[in-house]
Design an enzyme around this catalytic site. Sequence first.
Site, short mmCIF file in Angstrom:
data_model
loop_
_atom_site.label_atom_id
_atom_site.label_comp_id
_atom_site.label_asym_id
_atom_site.label_seq_id
_atom_site.Cartn_x
_atom_site.Cartn_y
_atom_site.Cartn_z
N GLY A 1 -23.27 -51.39 46.36
CA GLY A 1 -21.77 -51.17 46.42
C GLY A 1 -21.44 -51.22 47.59
O GLY A 1 -21.48 -52.51 48.34
N GLY A 2 -20.62 -50.27 48.19
CA GLY A 2 -19.99 -50.62 49.54
C GLY A 2 -20.91 -50.69 50.55
O GLY A 2 -20.60 -51.27 51.65
N GLY B 1 -20.06 -89.57 58.68
CA GLY B 1 -19.50 -88.22 59.13
C GLY B 1 -20.50 -87.33 59.52
O GLY B 1 -19.93 -86.47 60.43
N ALA B 2 -21.67 -87.37 59.45
CA ALA B 2 -22.74 -86.45 59.71
C ALA B 2 -22.81 -86.72 61.45
O ALA B 2 -23.07 -85.75 62.12
CB ALA B 2 -23.75 -86.68 59.23
C1 HXC Z 1 -23.97 -39.53 45.57
C2 HXC Z 1 -25.95 -40.63 45.03
C3 HXC Z 1 -25.53 -41.78 44.82
C4 HXC Z 1 -24.11 -42.08 44.91
C5 HXC Z 1 -27.61 -41.68 44.36
N1 HXC Z 1 -27.37 -40.50 44.79
N2 HXC Z 1 -26.58 -42.43 44.39
N3 HXC Z 1 -25.24 -39.49 45.41
N4 HXC Z 1 -23.36 -40.81 45.33
N5 HXC Z 1 -23.51 -43.12 45.05
C6 HXC Z 1 -28.22 -39.41 44.83
C7 HXC Z 1 -29.15 -39.14 43.78
O1 HXC Z 1 -28.27 -38.20 42.84
C8 HXC Z 1 -30.40 -38.50 44.32
O2 HXC Z 1 -30.23 -37.09 44.41
C9 HXC Z 1 -30.88 -39.31 45.51
O3 HXC Z 1 -29.29 -39.81 45.78
C10 HXC Z 1 -31.60 -40.29 45.32
O4 HXC Z 1 -31.20 -41.29 44.04
P1 HXC Z 1 -32.23 -41.70 43.08
O5 HXC Z 1 -31.34 -42.38 42.01
O6 HXC Z 1 -33.16 -40.49 42.71
O7 HXC Z 1 -33.11 -42.79 43.99
P2 HXC Z 1 -33.71 -44.09 43.34
O8 HXC Z 1 -34.27 -43.92 42.20
O9 HXC Z 1 -34.49 -44.56 44.48
O10 HXC Z 1 -32.49 -45.07 43.29
C11 HXC Z 1 -31.67 -45.41 44.34
C12 HXC Z 1 -30.20 -46.17 43.80
C13 HXC Z 1 -29.70 -45.19 42.70
C14 HXC Z 1 -30.82 -47.52 43.11
C15 HXC Z 1 -29.60 -46.69 44.97
O11 HXC Z 1 -29.67 -44.31 43.09
C16 HXC Z 1 -28.29 -45.86 42.29
O12 HXC Z 1 -28.31 -46.79 41.58
N6 HXC Z 1 -27.26 -45.38 42.76
C17 HXC Z 1 -25.76 -45.64 42.43
C18 HXC Z 1 -25.75 -46.95 43.12
C19 HXC Z 1 -24.25 -47.34 43.01
O13 HXC Z 1 -23.79 -47.84 42.01
N7 HXC Z 1 -23.23 -47.27 43.98
C20 HXC Z 1 -22.21 -47.91 44.24
C21 HXC Z 1 -21.23 -46.83 44.46
S1 HXC Z 1 -19.76 -47.64 44.33
P3 HXC Z 1 -31.12 -36.08 44.54
O14 HXC Z 1 -30.51 -34.71 44.82
O15 HXC Z 1 -31.80 -35.92 43.10
O16 HXC Z 1 -32.21 -36.32 45.38
C22 HXC Z 1 -19.29 -48.40 45.67
C23 HXC Z 1 -17.87 -48.90 45.81
C24 HXC Z 1 -17.64 -49.19 47.22
O17 HXC Z 1 -19.91 -48.07 46.73
C25 HXC Z 1 -17.15 -50.49 47.14
C26 HXC Z 1 -16.29 -50.74 48.53
C27 HXC Z 1 -16.36 -52.34 48.67
#
Ligand code: HXC
Length: 521
Positions: A176-177, A411-412
């Site tokens: 994401g971000g 051109g290159a």
């Molecule tokens: C808060 C989060 C989180 C998030 C993960 N965690 N993503 N907490 N916000 N976005 C937390 C989990 O709950 C977990 O907490 C810990 O982080 C580790 O995550 P896991 O999933 O257990 O780890 P892993 O299996 O290694 O997977 C990692 C990951 C997955 C692939 C990154 O967590 C994931 O897909 N997260 C979501 C990613 C996502 O979609 N982000 C986009 C957000 S939107 P605990 O307490 O259990 O340790 C965005 C928009 C901005 O960013 C746009 C700007 C242009």
Amino acid sequence: MADNAVQFFQAALAEMEERRKVVQLGGGLERLQKQRSGGKLTARERIEALLDADSFTELGVYVEHLETDLMQGVSAPGEGVVTGFGMVGGRKVCVFSQDFTVLGGSLGKMNAAKITKVMDLAAKVGCPIVGLNDSAGARIQEGVDSLSGYGEIFYRNAVYSGVVPQISAILGPCAGGAVYSPALTDFVLMARGTSYMFITGPEVIKSVTREDVTFEELGGADVHSRKSGVCHLEGENDRDVLEKIKLLLAHLPQSAREQTPLKPTKDPSGRKTPELLEIIHPDQKKPYPMLTVIKAVVDDHDFLEVQPLFAQNMICGFARLGGRSVGIVANNPQRVAGVLNIDASDKAARFIRTCDCFNVPIVTLVDVTGFLPGVAQEHQGIIRHGAKMLYAYAEATVPKITLITRKSYGGAYLAMNSRDMGADVVLAFPNAAVAVMGADGAANIIYRKEIQKSDTPDATRAEKIAAYKQAFDNPYVAAGRGYIDDVIHPEDTRAQLIAQLEMLSNKREERPFKKHGNIPL
Ligand code: HXC
């Protein structure tokens, strides 16, 4: 001191230490262990590996997360990111290192505030900012506040672009971000096998497009190094990535106001390079390794190639000549004959602008027949992308030296920084050919009728090609018009380039007032 004062300080010191310990433990021993067992370093270990020993000063140690409804009672020691400053090779840098063990390194409002604090500091004092990214993106529990945090970072990435070098290492699953801030910086480095970059992950992709893809296939280091061009340098692991950041920093100034650091060398300036006569194939159509040419010429044969796996028909990277850092842009006759296509144009244009931002002179080595012909290239916008190279070279005010190693057509010829595009010096080897196009194509066009009418068309074509070669396939027509400053012996390449760079070292070039230019994107 009164007993109660001593007791007060002891208690206060104990509390300070206790709180610091909690912060330093991040997400706790179990999560730290998980991080390590995945082949990664922890956020603090990364900072330690990057900076000179004992040089780290931490900032924002006790910052806590924003209290939104969903964050009530949640613990986030250090707010998921370690920030501060230190030294790399005795030079100041600001650094932030996201802590995946704390809420997945997700970015909340206060996490962003810690990061922007060190970004502002870097810009104010004039030193590079290094971001060690390991983050799951926007912190979902903080909603729009976390998006706002990203906005504050992106805004600074753009405003400080060209002010101080910004380097991003991707050391975990950045989603994401978390990928857009790195994408706005000067260099992105990734660790092989443990780092990923994507806007939306495999699960979301599957639900939207039904495509099945693994993390690695979607956004691993290999994909971003070879296909997307997002990654500039790949490392074997975290430590390797951090070492490569140090190599990059050593070629860059602290800010746009400064010059690049000199690195004295024992490699003599006048060292002859007769091996170039062996390397450069005399037949215009035969490939030869341009990388070997570059390494033969530069100080200590040391070349730091940037984006080595992306658009391999174009070589970009840093080296030194006589101790001075230079950016080298070169066609690679070993890949698609070194032609210019969309990816090669993008790669070179970006690199040229990076060098220009940070006062790195540009040496261009030319061996190119032209832009790649084809419907796909035209439809995908080779006009728009090729224009970036023209723009970037013309815009750059750093010293610019062009050396034509074999051929430079059409051109290159212009896109590889000819005299008219602003090269300060143009050199060529005696075998170089400068023309609108190669002899075969040229003869076929301008003598087409004569060839068609001839009783012996093949013989006539061969005769015309030979005559055209004789007249134009050499450097002397261009040199005679002053487009080439000198035709040099290949064995004098190193000495010539160093002498020219030395001459240009105080170059200053002013441009007409403007708000900013409008590079074709
Ligand atoms: C808060 C989060 C989180 C998030 C993960 N965690 N993503 N907490 N916000 N976005 C937390 C989990 O709950 C977990 O907490 C810990 O982080 C580790 O995550 P896991 O999933 O257990 O780890 P892993 O299996 O290694 O997977 C990692 C990951 C997955 C692939 C990154 O967590 C994931 O897909 N997260 C979501 C990613 C996502 O979609 N982000 C986009 C957000 S939107 P605990 O307490 O259990 O340790 C965005 C928009 C901005 O960013 C746009 C700007 C242009």
